[in-house]
Design a protein around this motif. Structure first.
Motif, PDB file in Angstrom:
ATOM      1  N   ASP A  97       0.822  -1.218   0.000  1.00 12.09           N
ATOM      2  CA  ASP A  97       0.000   0.000   0.000  1.00 12.09           C
ATOM      3  C   ASP A  97       0.855   1.267   0.000  1.00 12.09           C
ATOM      4  O   ASP A  97       0.601   2.201  -0.775  1.00 12.09           O
ATOM      5  N   GLN A  98       1.868   1.303   0.861  1.00  6.94           N
ATOM      6  CA  GLN A  98       2.725   2.481   0.925  1.00  6.94           C
ATOM      7  C   GLN A  98       3.523   2.664  -0.367  1.00  6.94           C
ATOM      8  O   GLN A  98       3.676   3.787  -0.864  1.00  6.94           O
ATOM      9  N   ASP A 100       2.705   1.627  -3.379  1.00  7.61           N
ATOM     10  CA  ASP A 100       1.811   2.055  -4.454  1.00  7.61           C
ATOM     11  C   ASP A 100       1.479   3.544  -4.347  1.00  7.61           C
ATOM     12  O   ASP A 100       1.406   4.244  -5.364  1.00  7.61           O
ATOM     13  N   THR A 101       1.299   4.029  -3.124  1.00 10.60           N
ATOM     14  CA  THR A 101       1.009   5.451  -2.929  1.00 10.60           C
ATOM     15  C   THR A 101       2.175   6.307  -3.409  1.00 10.60           C
ATOM     16  O   THR A 101       1.974   7.271  -4.159  1.00 10.60           O
TER      17      THR A 101
END
Length: 135
Positions: A97-98, A100-101
């Motif tokens: 998630d991090q 991809d952000t």
């Protein structure tokens, strides 16, 4: 006791027969041929300069590869690539998630910089008509 041991090893070992299906080999060959032809088509497009974005990516990649190659020998470079290829997927799975952000933010910034580069430099480069020769 030794006669029992010898009798046990006198018979030949039973090795299973291995048969590879012909259609599997043909499918692998066809898909490999398709991928190679697609790679050649991409290389041709890059070499002709029709896709300037791919051309610049290839130039940047080769430039980075030359910098890495001048810093270390092939064996060291091979080791670094091996370690990176085995650690990056694990790290990505853990922090997906991090990553991809940050990746989305970075991609937006790259698009902005490319738009500026396109407006200031690439739009001013004269281009002649591109014609394919028929043999």
């Amino acid at each position: 006791m030794s006669s029992k041991f010898c009798n046990h090893f006198r018979s030949p070992p039973k090795i299973p027969e291995v048969i590879i299906p012909e259609d599997l080999v043909v499918n692998i060959a066809l898909s490999t041929r398709h991928e190679i032809n697609r790679a050649f088509a991409n290389l041709r497009q890059i070499a002709l300069g029709r896709d300037i974005k791919k051309f610049l990516i290839v130039i940047a990649g080769l430039w980075l590869l030359s910098i890495l190659g001048s810093c270390c020998n092939f064996l060291t470079l091979f080791y670094i690539v091996f370690v990176v290829l085995h650690t990056v997927p694990v790290i990505y799975e853990k922090y997906e998630d991090q990553i991809d952000t940050y990746g989305e933010k970075g991609w937006i910034e790259v698009k902005k910089q490319y738009a500026v580069f396109d407006a200031k430099v690439l739009s001013k480069v004269p281009r002649g008509p591109l014609k394919d020769k028929k043999n």
